[in-house]
Design a protein around this motif. Structure first.
Motif, PDB file in Angstrom:
ATOM      1  N   ARG A  61       0.860  -1.176   0.000  1.00  0.00           N
ATOM      2  CA  ARG A  61       0.000   0.000   0.000  1.00  0.00           C
ATOM      3  C   ARG A  61       0.892   1.220   0.000  1.00  0.00           C
ATOM      4  O   ARG A  61       1.599   1.483   0.969  1.00  0.00           O
ATOM      5  CB  ARG A  61      -0.900  -0.019   1.223  1.00  0.00           C
ATOM      6  N   LEU A  62       0.861   1.954  -1.105  1.00  0.00           N
ATOM      7  CA  LEU A  62       1.669   3.154  -1.219  1.00  0.00           C
ATOM      8  C   LEU A  62       0.789   4.383  -1.009  1.00  0.00           C
ATOM      9  O   LEU A  62      -0.394   4.378  -1.348  1.00  0.00           O
ATOM     10  CB  LEU A  62       2.330   3.223  -2.595  1.00  0.00           C
ATOM     11  N   SER A  63       1.395   5.397  -0.492  1.00  0.00           N
ATOM     12  CA  SER A  63       0.688   6.644  -0.262  1.00  0.00           C
ATOM     13  C   SER A  63       0.303   7.280  -1.598  1.00  0.00           C
ATOM     14  O   SER A  63       0.993   7.122  -2.601  1.00  0.00           O
ATOM     15  CB  SER A  63       1.577   7.588   0.531  1.00  0.00           C
ATOM     16  N   ALA A  64      -0.766   8.038  -1.595  1.00  0.00           N
ATOM     17  CA  ALA A  64      -1.176   8.749  -2.802  1.00  0.00           C
ATOM     18  C   ALA A  64      -0.147   9.807  -3.180  1.00  0.00           C
ATOM     19  O   ALA A  64      -0.047  10.186  -4.347  1.00  0.00           O
ATOM     20  CB  ALA A  64      -2.544   9.384  -2.596  1.00  0.00           C
ATOM     21  N   LYS A  65       0.635  10.267  -2.216  1.00  0.00           N
ATOM     22  CA  LYS A  65       1.686  11.242  -2.497  1.00  0.00           C
ATOM     23  C   LYS A  65       2.715  10.664  -3.474  1.00  0.00           C
ATOM     24  O   LYS A  65       3.261  11.380  -4.298  1.00  0.00           O
ATOM     25  CB  LYS A  65       2.400  11.651  -1.212  1.00  0.00           C
ATOM     26  N   PHE A  66       2.981   9.364  -3.374  1.00  0.00           N
ATOM     27  CA  PHE A  66       3.920   8.734  -4.290  1.00  0.00           C
ATOM     28  C   PHE A  66       3.448   8.884  -5.731  1.00  0.00           C
ATOM     29  O   PHE A  66       4.218   9.253  -6.610  1.00  0.00           O
ATOM     30  CB  PHE A  66       4.067   7.253  -3.927  1.00  0.00           C
ATOM     31  N   TYR A  67       2.185   8.604  -5.980  1.00  0.00           N
ATOM     32  CA  TYR A  67       1.648   8.709  -7.331  1.00  0.00           C
ATOM     33  C   TYR A  67       1.598  10.165  -7.792  1.00  0.00           C
ATOM     34  O   TYR A  67       1.812  10.460  -8.960  1.00  0.00           O
ATOM     35  CB  TYR A  67       0.261   8.074  -7.403  1.00  0.00           C
ATOM     36  N   LEU A  68       1.324  11.056  -6.879  1.00  0.00           N
ATOM     37  CA  LEU A  68       1.272  12.475  -7.219  1.00  0.00           C
ATOM     38  C   LEU A  68       2.648  12.981  -7.655  1.00  0.00           C
ATOM     39  O   LEU A  68       2.770  13.654  -8.683  1.00  0.00           O
ATOM     40  CB  LEU A  68       0.763  13.269  -6.011  1.00  0.00           C
ATOM     41  N   VAL A  69       3.680  12.628  -6.898  1.00  0.00           N
ATOM     42  CA  VAL A  69       5.029  13.041  -7.265  1.00  0.00           C
ATOM     43  C   VAL A  69       5.454  12.365  -8.565  1.00  0.00           C
ATOM     44  O   VAL A  69       6.123  12.971  -9.406  1.00  0.00           O
ATOM     45  CB  VAL A  69       6.016  12.745  -6.116  1.00  0.00           C
ATOM     46  N   ALA A  70       5.039  11.123  -8.779  1.00  0.00           N
ATOM     47  CA  ALA A  70       5.355  10.444 -10.036  1.00  0.00           C
ATOM     48  C   ALA A  70       4.709  11.165 -11.215  1.00  0.00           C
ATOM     49  O   ALA A  70       5.327  11.322 -12.279  1.00  0.00           O
ATOM     50  CB  ALA A  70       4.897   8.995  -9.974  1.00  0.00           C
ATOM     51  N   MET A  71       3.479  11.631 -11.062  1.00  0.00           N
ATOM     52  CA  MET A  71       2.813  12.377 -12.134  1.00  0.00           C
ATOM     53  C   MET A  71       3.513  13.709 -12.393  1.00  0.00           C
ATOM     54  O   MET A  71       3.675  14.118 -13.543  1.00  0.00           O
ATOM     55  CB  MET A  71       1.347  12.619 -11.796  1.00  0.00           C
ATOM     56  N   PHE A  72       3.944  14.387 -11.331  1.00  0.00           N
ATOM     57  CA  PHE A  72       4.691  15.637 -11.513  1.00  0.00           C
ATOM     58  C   PHE A  72       5.973  15.373 -12.296  1.00  0.00           C
ATOM     59  O   PHE A  72       6.342  16.143 -13.174  1.00  0.00           O
ATOM     60  CB  PHE A  72       5.036  16.273 -10.174  1.00  0.00           C
ATOM     61  N   PHE A  73       6.652  14.278 -11.966  1.00  0.00           N
ATOM     62  CA  PHE A  73       7.877  13.947 -12.680  1.00  0.00           C
ATOM     63  C   PHE A  73       7.597  13.719 -14.159  1.00  0.00           C
ATOM     64  O   PHE A  73       8.323  14.219 -15.020  1.00  0.00           O
ATOM     65  CB  PHE A  73       8.519  12.701 -12.073  1.00  0.00           C
ATOM     66  N   VAL A  74       6.548  12.967 -14.473  1.00  0.00           N
ATOM     67  CA  VAL A  74       6.219  12.694 -15.879  1.00  0.00           C
ATOM     68  C   VAL A  74       5.885  13.988 -16.608  1.00  0.00           C
ATOM     69  O   VAL A  74       6.354  14.234 -17.723  1.00  0.00           O
ATOM     70  CB  VAL A  74       5.060  11.681 -15.967  1.00  0.00           C
TER      71      VAL A  74
END
Length: 141
Positions: A61-74
């Motif tokens: 279970r990963l935090s939603a912050k992980f996906y948010l930062v991944a989207m910013f990176f993309v």
């Protein structure tokens, strides 16, 4: 029959290519199904990666912050690709291209500043930082 005779050579080559690709894919799938190994065993059912037998569940279970930062990176990475393409054609673009790239960079900087200001780039909430910073160490008697 008249339709087949009226096709151009480019259409025939494309049709031949598509038929060849579909035939090759079907042949590879059929051969792997016929020639592939079918033996089952207790050890073959265990997940195995890099010489280490897995321990525990693979579902994290990963935090939603992980996906948010991944989207910013993309998003920012794709925008860096746009700037790289502009840098390649900077002489052809001229001053108009330079002004457009400057506006693009200003918008990027503004969006990054906005994300930073609202705290979208922080992994922990601010209260966790403030409680650690304001904690008073116990006095020695």
């Amino acid at each position: 029959m008249k339709l087949l005779n009226s096709l151009s050579p480019e259409t025939w080559s494309l049709l031949t290519y598509v038929i060849g690709v579909v035939t090759m894919c079907a042949l590879m799938l059929a051969l792997s199904a016929l020639l592939g190994g079918r033996s089952r065993g207790r050890a073959k059912e265990i997940p195995f990666e890099s010489g280490i037998v897995g321990a525990g569940s693979a579902r994290l279970r990963l935090s939603a912050k992980f996906y948010l930062v991944a989207m910013f990176f993309v998003i920012f990475d794709v925008e860096a690709l746009f700037l790289y393409a502009w840098a390649i054609s900077v002489r052809e673009a001229g001053w108009a291209g330079f002004i457009e790239a400057t506006i693009f960079i200003v918008i990027l900087g503004g969006s990054l500043a906005y994300l930073w200001r609202i705290g979208a780039l922080e992994w922990a909430n601010r209260r966790a930082y403030s409680t650690k910073a304001t904690a008073v160490p116990p006095e020695n008697p």
